[in-house]
Design an enzyme around this catalytic site. Structure first.
Site, PDB file in Angstrom:
ATOM      1  N   ASN A 153     -34.259  52.893 -10.819  1.00 25.58           N
ATOM      2  CA  ASN A 153     -35.331  53.703 -10.240  1.00 25.58           C
ATOM      3  C   ASN A 153     -36.479  52.757  -9.905  1.00 25.58           C
ATOM      4  OD1 ASN A 153     -37.528  55.357  -9.790  1.00 25.58           O
ATOM      5  ND2 ASN A 153     -36.940  56.862 -11.350  1.00 25.58           N
ATOM      6  N   HIS A 154     -36.738  52.597  -8.628  1.00 22.98           N
ATOM      7  CA  HIS A 154     -37.722  51.587  -8.221  1.00 22.98           C
ATOM      8  C   HIS A 154     -39.150  52.006  -8.571  1.00 22.98           C
ATOM      9  CE1 HIS A 154     -38.936  47.939  -6.549  1.00 22.98           C
ATOM     10  NE2 HIS A 154     -38.368  47.986  -5.360  1.00 22.98           N
ATOM     11  N   ARG A 155     -39.342  53.240  -9.000  1.00 24.72           N
ATOM     12  CA  ARG A 155     -40.680  53.625  -9.481  1.00 24.72           C
ATOM     13  C   ARG A 155     -40.970  52.974 -10.829  1.00 24.72           C
ATOM     14  NH1 ARG A 155     -41.317  59.977  -9.168  1.00 24.72           N
ATOM     15  NH2 ARG A 155     -43.398  59.383  -9.818  1.00 24.72           N
TER      16      ARG A 155
END
Ligand code: CAO
Length: 444
Positions: A416-418
């Site tokens: 999850n690039h967040r």
């Protein structure tokens, strides 16, 4: 002792052979008096059939699509015994409750008029709080409290009622709640929302009638695929996935495994590559705790876990399930191999309990035993990363002076690039490579 009671379809007026469009309970559910059990729909009206007594559903006699008339069995209930009641009191209460069998809630086909919100109402209401991912899992089995007309209205608009907050008595969902939900969802546009709820409604794809082109048959999706597919779809659309690819040279590890296979088999253990990989993943996660964290529903904080429970994707005839192997960091490879065999056997026999699939921090999905060179695993939210393993292949590797045959394992880490940056992902798989390429590093 209580006696199981059959609940029959009560007098529903002039209707017969009315289609069941929703079954709102399932065996094992505790229902209260008057709680809606099923929804029927004729071409003139929809109606909910309420429970004539409180108790546990022990048998379901109907399914969606059945046609029912007065007197047809709906389900069997084991009446509830309240702690302050003896068996006699319960029987009496049951008899009393049965006598006052509630009438079905029948609502005529709603008029196509639009109900305008009352003045100032929109301002008074807060924006609906987007559901947390863990709540969405629960929501899949939750029965929203709404009248048949509201259910129909929501169906027409394609609104999932489990996502709508009810402002009526006992959180009953009103038509205005559905309208507000639609307005707020549209107003959010593509600006994004915390957690993993979708900020937009997808246009529905046109239905194609393939029977025009040849013989077809319809078969329902297995339950696991229906529930799991919904979550996979949500995760795929709502999490900014990046998949980082890497490869580990597992030639020496495979030699070690082959050398140990026989002694493991004597101990009744099938030593595949996967338990060793789980051990290495747990060790790598020690250094990268963010990869086994989860994001809170408001998207503001990380839940860091001081334990290492790993989910393992298991392919079953009915679809993918993810049992969780607990405390992988504290267990030996043989113990992990035994647990993995037990969990995958239970999964394939459909015997996993909900608790067997909860509490995971990170998931491993291995297609190595089946084949393929690479794939993109979908993150199992609220987890923030998943490791996909493909089949190891012997490849020529340049050692500085020659090409030598080495067994190379392809790895794909979706994150999850967040929460995770590319550099952190690359460092994590680098650490994993280090552990797999020389398993003595597991001791350090
Ligand atoms: N490369 C080469 N061989 C591999 C391998 C890899 N990456 N991974 C496993 N193997 C080998 C095993 O070592 C075993 O070989 P041996 O019999 O010689 O020891 C063989 O392949 C079969 O392994 P297996 O699949 O029976 O056992 P496993 O421990 O590797 O995996 C399980 C167990 C439950 C994970 C697996 O059976 C399974 O269900 N995999 C599918 C998961 C899945 O569907 N993921 C997709 C998710 S996305 O939709």
């Amino acid at each position: 002792m209580t006696t199981a009671q059959d609940v029959l379809l009560p007098d529903i007026g002039d209707f017969s052979e009315v289609e069941v469009i929703e079954v709102l309970v399932q065996p094992g559910d505790q229902v209260s008096l008057d709680q809606s059990l099923i929804t029927l729909e004729s071409d003139k009206a929809t109606m909910e059939i309420p429970s004539p007594l409180a108790g546990e559903v022990t048998f379901l006699a109907v399914k969606v699509g059945d046609k029912l008339s007065q007197g047809d069995p709906v389900l069997t209930l084991e009446p509830q015994v309240r702690p302050d009641e003896g068996p006699t009191a319960t029987t009496e209460a049951t008899a009393e409750e049965t006598e006052t069998t509630p009438a079905p809630v029948i609502e005529p086909e709603p008029e196509p008029e639009r109900v305008a919100p009352r003045p100032g109402e929109a301002e008074r209401r807060q924006a609906p709080v987007p559901p947390r991912p863990e709540d969405l899992a629960i929501a899949a089995g939750r029965k929203p409290h709404a009248s048949p007309a509201v259910r129909r209205f929501a169906r027409e608009l394609g609104v999932d009622l489990t996502l709508v907050e009810g402002s009526g008595p006992k959180h009953r969902i009103l038509k205005t709640d559905v309208q507000d939900y639609v307005k707020k969802t549209l107003a959010r546009g593509t600006a994004g929302a915390p957690g993993t709820s979708l900020p937009f409604q997808l246009p529905s794809a046109p239905e194609i009638d393939y029977s025009k082109f040849g013989a077809v048959e319809l078969t329902p999706l297995p339950r696991i695929k229906k529930i799991g597919g919904r979550r996979l779809h949500l995760n795929w659309l709502s999490i900014p996935h990046v998949t980082h690819h890497d490869a580990a040279d597992i030639t020496d590890l495979e030699a070690f495994r082959n050398a140990r296979r026989e002694s493991a088999a004597t101990a009744g253990i099938k030593l595949t590559f996967l338990p060793i990989l789980l051990k290495a993943v747990a060790k790598a996660l020690e250094r990268f705790p963010n990869l086994k964290a989860s994001l809170t529903g408001d998207g503001e904080r990380l839940v860091l876990k001081h334990f290492t429970h790993l989910g393992v994707a298991v392919d079953t005839p009915d679809g993918l399930v993810v049992p969780v192997i607990r405390d992988v960091d504290k267990k030996g490879v043989y113990e992990l191999a035994r647990e993995l065999t037990e969990a995958s056997t239970k999964a394939r026999e459909g015997k996993l309990l909900p608790g067997d699939m909860q509490g995971g921090c990170f998931t491993v999905s291995s297609l190595g035993g089946i084949g393929g060179t690479a794939f993109t695993p979908i993150i199992n939210a609220p987890e923030v990363a998943i490791l996909g393993i493909s089949r190891a292949e012997t490849k020529p590797v340049w050692n500085g002076s020659d090409f030598v045959p080495r067994l190379i394992l392809p790895m794909a880490l979706s994150y999850n690039h967040r929460v995770i940056d590319g550099a952190e992902a690359a460092r994590f798989t680098g650490r994993l490579r280090e552990l797999l390429e020389d398993i003595r590093n597991l001791l350090l």
